[in-house]
Design a protein around this motif. Structure first.
Motif, PDB file in Angstrom:
ATOM      1  N   SER A  62       0.829  -1.208   0.000  1.00  0.00           N
ATOM      2  CA  SER A  62       0.000   0.000   0.000  1.00  0.00           C
ATOM      3  C   SER A  62       0.862   1.256   0.000  1.00  0.00           C
ATOM      4  O   SER A  62       2.007   1.252   0.439  1.00  0.00           O
ATOM      5  CB  SER A  62      -0.894   0.042   1.243  1.00  0.00           C
ATOM      6  OG  SER A  62      -1.832  -0.997   1.235  1.00  0.00           O
ATOM      7  N   SER A  63       0.270   2.343  -0.469  1.00  0.00           N
ATOM      8  CA  SER A  63       0.843   3.683  -0.326  1.00  0.00           C
ATOM      9  C   SER A  63       0.064   4.391   0.769  1.00  0.00           C
ATOM     10  O   SER A  63      -1.021   3.958   1.153  1.00  0.00           O
ATOM     11  CB  SER A  63       0.711   4.469  -1.632  1.00  0.00           C
ATOM     12  OG  SER A  63       1.435   3.861  -2.662  1.00  0.00           O
ATOM     13  N   TYR A  65      -1.285   8.303   1.979  1.00  0.00           N
ATOM     14  CA  TYR A  65      -1.472   9.736   1.753  1.00  0.00           C
ATOM     15  C   TYR A  65      -1.599  10.373   3.132  1.00  0.00           C
ATOM     16  O   TYR A  65      -2.479  10.001   3.917  1.00  0.00           O
ATOM     17  CB  TYR A  65      -2.726   9.995   0.914  1.00  0.00           C
ATOM     18  CG  TYR A  65      -3.019  11.457   0.715  1.00  0.00           C
ATOM     19  CD1 TYR A  65      -2.344  12.182  -0.263  1.00  0.00           C
ATOM     20  CD2 TYR A  65      -3.947  12.123   1.508  1.00  0.00           C
ATOM     21  CE1 TYR A  65      -2.597  13.538  -0.455  1.00  0.00           C
ATOM     22  CE2 TYR A  65      -4.211  13.471   1.327  1.00  0.00           C
ATOM     23  CZ  TYR A  65      -3.528  14.164   0.347  1.00  0.00           C
ATOM     24  OH  TYR A  65      -3.786  15.496   0.180  1.00  0.00           O
ATOM     25  N   LEU A 132       2.481  11.929  -0.521  1.00  0.00           N
ATOM     26  CA  LEU A 132       2.171  10.529  -0.805  1.00  0.00           C
ATOM     27  C   LEU A 132       3.433   9.714  -0.560  1.00  0.00           C
ATOM     28  O   LEU A 132       4.464   9.939  -1.192  1.00  0.00           O
ATOM     29  CB  LEU A 132       1.696  10.363  -2.254  1.00  0.00           C
ATOM     30  CG  LEU A 132       1.273   8.951  -2.650  1.00  0.00           C
ATOM     31  CD1 LEU A 132       0.036   8.513  -1.871  1.00  0.00           C
ATOM     32  CD2 LEU A 132       0.993   8.894  -4.148  1.00  0.00           C
ATOM     33  N   ASP A 133       3.370   8.787   0.370  1.00  0.00           N
ATOM     34  CA  ASP A 133       4.485   7.893   0.680  1.00  0.00           C
ATOM     35  C   ASP A 133       4.239   6.581  -0.050  1.00  0.00           C
ATOM     36  O   ASP A 133       3.316   5.841   0.280  1.00  0.00           O
ATOM     37  CB  ASP A 133       4.571   7.668   2.190  1.00  0.00           C
ATOM     38  CG  ASP A 133       5.670   6.688   2.578  1.00  0.00           C
ATOM     39  OD1 ASP A 133       6.456   6.278   1.703  1.00  0.00           O
ATOM     40  OD2 ASP A 133       5.732   6.327   3.759  1.00  0.00           O
ATOM     41  N   GLU A 134       5.077   6.310  -1.039  1.00  0.00           N
ATOM     42  CA  GLU A 134       4.905   5.117  -1.868  1.00  0.00           C
ATOM     43  C   GLU A 134       5.968   4.055  -1.600  1.00  0.00           C
ATOM     44  O   GLU A 134       6.245   3.235  -2.462  1.00  0.00           O
ATOM     45  CB  GLU A 134       4.930   5.511  -3.343  1.00  0.00           C
ATOM     46  CG  GLU A 134       3.804   6.442  -3.717  1.00  0.00           C
ATOM     47  CD  GLU A 134       3.797   6.803  -5.186  1.00  0.00           C
ATOM     48  OE1 GLU A 134       2.852   6.372  -5.880  1.00  0.00           O
ATOM     49  OE2 GLU A 134       4.733   7.494  -5.642  1.00  0.00           O
ATOM     50  N   THR A 135       6.535   4.066  -0.385  1.00  0.00           N
ATOM     51  CA  THR A 135       7.581   3.095  -0.078  1.00  0.00           C
ATOM     52  C   THR A 135       7.026   1.711   0.227  1.00  0.00           C
ATOM     53  O   THR A 135       7.789   0.785   0.436  1.00  0.00           O
ATOM     54  CB  THR A 135       8.458   3.580   1.096  1.00  0.00           C
ATOM     55  OG1 THR A 135       7.623   3.857   2.206  1.00  0.00           O
ATOM     56  CG2 THR A 135       9.232   4.819   0.719  1.00  0.00           C
ATOM     57  N   GLY A 136       5.723   1.560   0.253  1.00  0.00           N
ATOM     58  CA  GLY A 136       5.115   0.246   0.441  1.00  0.00           C
ATOM     59  C   GLY A 136       4.800  -0.056   1.888  1.00  0.00           C
ATOM     60  O   GLY A 136       5.102   0.699   2.798  1.00  0.00           O
ATOM     61  N   GLU A 181      -4.636   4.864   3.913  1.00  0.00           N
ATOM     62  CA  GLU A 181      -3.952   3.730   3.271  1.00  0.00           C
ATOM     63  C   GLU A 181      -4.608   3.535   1.903  1.00  0.00           C
ATOM     64  O   GLU A 181      -5.826   3.420   1.804  1.00  0.00           O
ATOM     65  CB  GLU A 181      -4.083   2.464   4.098  1.00  0.00           C
ATOM     66  CG  GLU A 181      -3.403   1.273   3.433  1.00  0.00           C
ATOM     67  CD  GLU A 181      -3.595  -0.042   4.159  1.00  0.00           C
ATOM     68  OE1 GLU A 181      -3.050  -1.050   3.669  1.00  0.00           O
ATOM     69  OE2 GLU A 181      -4.309  -0.083   5.181  1.00  0.00           O
ATOM     70  N   GLY A 184      -2.167  -0.678  -3.411  1.00  0.00           N
ATOM     71  CA  GLY A 184      -1.167  -0.619  -4.484  1.00  0.00           C
ATOM     72  C   GLY A 184      -1.522  -1.440  -5.681  1.00  0.00           C
ATOM     73  O   GLY A 184      -2.501  -2.116  -5.761  1.00  0.00           O
TER      74      GLY A 184
END
Length: 184
Positions: A62-63, A65, A132-136, A181, A184
């Motif tokens: 998941s990313s 926000y 947006l944190d897209e580090t998983g 959450e 992804g």
């Protein structure tokens, strides 16, 4: 349209526990009206009171926000920088002193709400930012996001959360972190 519900491949029909990409899976938030003060220098420091929230992802990959709303006052708002940390590390902004020795990457900066000069008893500085944190993520493993501050002034800057710098009882407000959450 066939009239059959749940057969679209975009909806991952028939897969238990799967969420469509881009779907908001959950929203958590933390709102505080507690008042405090602290000093920020070249190092990232937690606000006082802490503005932080843990989220336990329901899905892997998941990313997130994240939206931050802060109210308070700084003795020199122009040299105060806001950062978002995920489990102790900055999100979407580095602090590479080799790249920028006299500057600091930031996600937000408080700004003066009133342009009439200094009035530490009634005018707040405000700040809003989102990223947006897209580090998983790993399903079931909690992740904590926290607002932190620094200053490009080595002597430090005084920061007051949810209150004015002067008369603590004169004017106050609240600050908030909201985390979504996203599948992804």
């Amino acid at each position: 349209m066939s009239g059959i519900i749940g057969v679209s491949p975009d909806m991952r029909s028939g897969v238990i526990g799967a969420f469509p990409a881009g779907m908001v899976i959950q929203v958590v938030s933390f709102l505080t009206n507690l008042r405090g003060n602290f000093t920020a220098d070249k190092n990232d420091v937690s606000s006082s009171p802490a503005i932080a929230k843990a989220i336990t992802p329901k899905a892997s990959g998941s990313s997130f926000y994240i939206k931050i709303r802060w109210l308070g006052e700084c003795t020199a708002f122009e040299s105060v920088h806001a950062h978002l940390h995920r489990d102790g590390s900055r999100v979407n902004a580095t602090n590479d002193q080799a790249l920028t020795p006299d500057h600091d990457f930031m996600l937000g900066q408080p700004f003066q709400a009133w342009n009439g000069g200094s009035d530490f008893d009634s005018t707040h500085d405000v700040m809003n930012f989102s990223t947006l944190d897209e580090t998983g993520s790993t399903a079931g493993t909690a992740t904590t996001f926290e607002l932190k501050f620094s200053s490009n002034n080595t002597a430090g800057r005084s920061i007051y959360t949810n209150r004015c710098a002067g008369n603590v009882d004169y004017s106050s407000g609240n600050s908030e972190i909201i985390i979504k959450e996203i599948a992804g």
